[in-house]
Each structure stands twice: as structure tokens, then as C-alpha cells.
Design a protein around this motif. Sequence first.
Motif, short mmCIF file in Angstrom:
data_model
loop_
_atom_site.label_atom_id
_atom_site.label_comp_id
_atom_site.label_asym_id
_atom_site.label_seq_id
_atom_site.Cartn_x
_atom_site.Cartn_y
_atom_site.Cartn_z
N SER A 271 11.95 10.35 11.83
CA SER A 271 12.07 9.63 10.56
C SER A 271 11.19 8.39 10.60
CB SER A 271 13.53 9.22 10.32
OG SER A 271 13.61 8.40 9.17
N LYS A 272 10.13 8.42 9.82
CA LYS A 272 9.23 7.27 9.77
C LYS A 272 8.76 7.08 8.34
CE LYS A 272 5.11 9.81 11.21
NZ LYS A 272 3.91 9.82 12.06
N PRO A 273 9.58 6.47 7.51
CA PRO A 273 9.19 6.28 6.11
C PRO A 273 7.83 5.57 6.02
CG PRO A 273 11.47 5.63 6.47
CD PRO A 273 10.89 5.88 7.82
N SER A 274 6.86 6.27 5.45
CA SER A 274 5.50 5.73 5.40
C SER A 274 5.44 4.41 4.65
CB SER A 274 4.57 6.74 4.74
OG SER A 274 4.54 7.94 5.46
N GLU A 275 6.40 4.21 3.76
CA GLU A 275 6.40 2.97 2.98
C GLU A 275 6.51 1.73 3.86
OE1 GLU A 275 8.03 6.27 0.35
OE2 GLU A 275 8.24 5.64 2.44
N ILE A 276 7.12 1.88 5.05
CA ILE A 276 7.24 0.74 5.96
C ILE A 276 5.85 0.26 6.40
CG2 ILE A 276 8.03 0.03 8.26
CD1 ILE A 276 10.38 1.95 7.93
N VAL A 277 5.00 1.22 6.80
CA VAL A 277 3.65 0.87 7.24
C VAL A 277 2.80 0.43 6.04
CG1 VAL A 277 1.57 1.74 8.38
CG2 VAL A 277 3.82 2.42 9.21
N ALA A 278 2.99 1.10 4.90
CA ALA A 278 2.24 0.72 3.71
C ALA A 278 2.54 -0.72 3.30
CB ALA A 278 2.57 1.68 2.57
N GLU A 279 3.81 -1.10 3.36
CA GLU A 279 4.18 -2.48 3.02
C GLU A 279 3.58 -3.46 4.01
OE1 GLU A 279 8.16 -5.27 2.31
OE2 GLU A 279 8.38 -3.12 2.70
N ALA A 280 3.59 -3.10 5.30
CA ALA A 280 3.00 -3.98 6.31
C ALA A 280 1.50 -4.15 6.07
CB ALA A 280 3.24 -3.42 7.71
N ALA A 281 0.82 -3.05 5.68
CA ALA A 281 -0.61 -3.14 5.38
C ALA A 281 -0.86 -4.06 4.20
CB ALA A 281 -1.18 -1.75 5.11
N ALA A 282 0.00 -3.99 3.18
CA ALA A 282 -0.15 -4.86 2.02
C ALA A 282 0.04 -6.33 2.42
CB ALA A 282 0.87 -4.47 0.94
N GLU A 283 1.01 -6.58 3.29
CA GLU A 283 1.24 -7.97 3.72
C GLU A 283 0.04 -8.51 4.50
OE1 GLU A 283 4.86 -7.60 5.90
OE2 GLU A 283 6.13 -7.59 4.10
N VAL A 284 -0.58 -7.67 5.34
CA VAL A 284 -1.77 -8.09 6.08
C VAL A 284 -2.92 -8.34 5.11
CG1 VAL A 284 -3.50 -7.37 7.76
CG2 VAL A 284 -1.08 -6.93 8.21
N ALA A 285 -3.09 -7.45 4.13
CA ALA A 285 -4.17 -7.61 3.16
C ALA A 285 -4.03 -8.92 2.39
CB ALA A 285 -4.17 -6.42 2.19
N VAL A 286 -2.83 -9.22 1.97
CA VAL A 286 -2.63 -10.46 1.21
C VAL A 286 -2.84 -11.69 2.10
CG1 VAL A 286 -0.90 -11.81 -0.05
CG2 VAL A 286 -1.15 -9.36 -0.50
N THR A 287 -2.48 -11.58 3.35
CA THR A 287 -2.76 -12.68 4.28
C THR A 287 -4.25 -12.94 4.36
OG1 THR A 287 -0.77 -12.16 5.57
CG2 THR A 287 -2.45 -13.51 6.64
N PHE A 288 -5.05 -11.86 4.47
CA PHE A 288 -6.51 -12.01 4.48
C PHE A 288 -7.01 -12.60 3.16
CE2 PHE A 288 -6.84 -8.46 7.81
CZ PHE A 288 -7.17 -9.33 8.83
N ILE A 289 -6.45 -12.15 2.05
CA ILE A 289 -6.86 -12.67 0.74
C ILE A 289 -6.65 -14.18 0.66
CG2 ILE A 289 -6.23 -12.69 -1.72
CD1 ILE A 289 -5.74 -9.64 -1.42
#
Length: 349
Positions: A271-289
Motif C-alpha cells: 500500500s503506497k498511495p501515490s498521492e503521498i509522493v505527489a504531495e511531497a513533490a508539490a511541497e518541494v516545487a513550491v519551496t523552490f518557487i
Amino acid sequence: MTKTTLMAAASALSLGAISAPALAQDATTVAFLMPDQASTRYEEHDWPGFQAAMNALCPDCTLIYQNGNADVALQQQQFNSVIAQGASIIVLDPVDSSAAAALVQIAQSQDVKVIAYDRPIPGAPADYYVSFDNEGIGYAIAQSLVEHLQAKGVAEGSGVLQINGSPTDAAAGLIRDGIDRSLDNSPYETLSEFDTPDWAPPRAQEWAAGQITRFGDEITGIVAANDGTAGGAIAALKAAGVDPIPPVTGNDATIAALQRIIAGDQYNTISKPSEIVAEAAAEVAVTFIKGETPEPKTTLYDTPSELFVPAVVTRQNIKAEIFDTGIQTTDEVCTAEYVDACRDLGLVE
């Protein structure tokens, strides 16, 4: 709403490697490039999860989504295209992890950040990497099978098959390493091993059918690296009239795999809901922004990383891990063919 550009993979611009962007990079334009359509997860979970997280974190951002459809050249065209459109951040799940090193270098030469997603890029450090712990996944599914065989009293020296993922996917290599770590230290023998091109279930099924002919009832278990390859192996076993079906592992907790587990055809999944990694990627992207540097939780291939640890799912804990947590609903999984098996597990009345 986040401004979103949905572009079909087939319409990607046919561009070669570029040395300068066609447009000035826009700090709020983010591209999300996924590797294939053989798995439904990217359209059903990863992209919607990333889009929803970006909606919440950066409502004025422009998002571009494309899928490489297991074509290295197509993904390179898409990568060049989103840079030409001004993307300042690219979230990249590569078709080919080795080929993606050149893409990272192209992007970084133009001050475009690359967040490696799900599959690592060993040949060139990306700016960040987010994923589940793939080696840990491989070890967990194999060890779960080994412990199950031991609990059932399967004799030492008995044979298992090993079905790995795509040979061009570095994440598949990590999963394989984890499987090897478990099986090499187990009392069981690996009869044969296969790297599945493009993770394609029909290729896994074809190979498994040949091994069933070759080894017959010597096969006491199959370690398959994901649910698609597990489904291919199980289809081969059924076509060959094998009964009972030996335990088969999986990974991804797809609806089809959950149904097979409930029916007793597949032993486990992850069980590895992809949304967990997707949300983490979004948080990293916004940090870079924001012009900030995201804090790494660990390092992999010289890349600052965050790796999530998922859970193994079997019939014994499927209710707690999948349904009680809301990852899936019984309406989605316990369809007509599976109602009786769901009832036996107490999932429906």
C-alpha cells in the motif's frame, strides 16, 4: 484554480536537445512528466494528487502535464517542450533512468530545477528526489513471502521465481536489490529470474508460462515486483491449470490486485498511495518557487531525498490498511464477482 495545460503525449514538439530556452523561464510554471500508461496510477493518482496539492499551495501556478508512454525519445521531446514553454521546475519520472541524466544536465544548465519522482536518476544528481523506499519495498514483499512459506512448513531448498521490473527503471533495480537481499538470506532457491521490459504484464505472463512448463510443481512461490507483473504471473498459472496457485507477491495496491488478494489468488501487495509522493513533490516545487532550499530527509545517488516507507498488505490486514484508512472503498473493490470473498473477510455485510 491552478492554471493547467493538459497536453497529449502524441502532440509533443519534436525538438532536439536545446541549449537555450525559447521563452524566459517562469518561476510559477511547473511541469509534471510521467513515464508510461501501462500503469493506471499516473492518470488516476499521481497527477490528480500533484494537481490538488499545487492548487492548495500555489493557486496561481501554471501546470503542464505530459506522459511519455514508455518512449524515451518522446519523453525527451516533452522535456524540451516544457522548457521551451518556460517551465522553471520539472517533476520527472523517467522512462529510462540512465537517459534521464542528460535531461537533468540540460535543465540545470538553464537554471531549471529537476525533482526526480518515483524513479531515481543515478547518472546526474537531480535537485531533489521524492519516492517510496524502493529497496525497502522489494525486501518487504519478498520477506513477507519467505515468512509465509516458512509458516506453512514449505521445505528448505524449495524453489521460487523472481519477476523484476523494467531494466531501464532504476527504481526497479532498487526493488530487485531488496528482493535479492531477502531471498539470498532465505532457505529457498531462486529457480529463475526475469527483468520485465516496460513493466508489461503480458511479457511477465509469457515468461512465467515458460517457467511453469520448465519447473512445474517445483515453484512454491513467485516474487513479482509489482501488481501488473503479479497479474501476468497469476494468469499464466491459471492458464496452466495450476491448483492451488502458489503465493505471488505484488506492489502498488491496485484495485485488481486487492481483488486478487481478497479472492486468494495473490498473496500480498504494497500500500503506497501515490498521492503521498505527489504531495511531497508539490511541497518541494513550491519551496523552490519561493527561492528556498528544501530540507532533505536522506540522500540517494548524491541527491537530497525524501523516501516514504509503505505497508505490506495481505488478506490478514487488508481491512485495516486499505478500507479503514479510506485508500479504497468496498464499492470500488467488492464488485459482484468478489462480494462473497469480501463478506468472508468482513468487508461487507
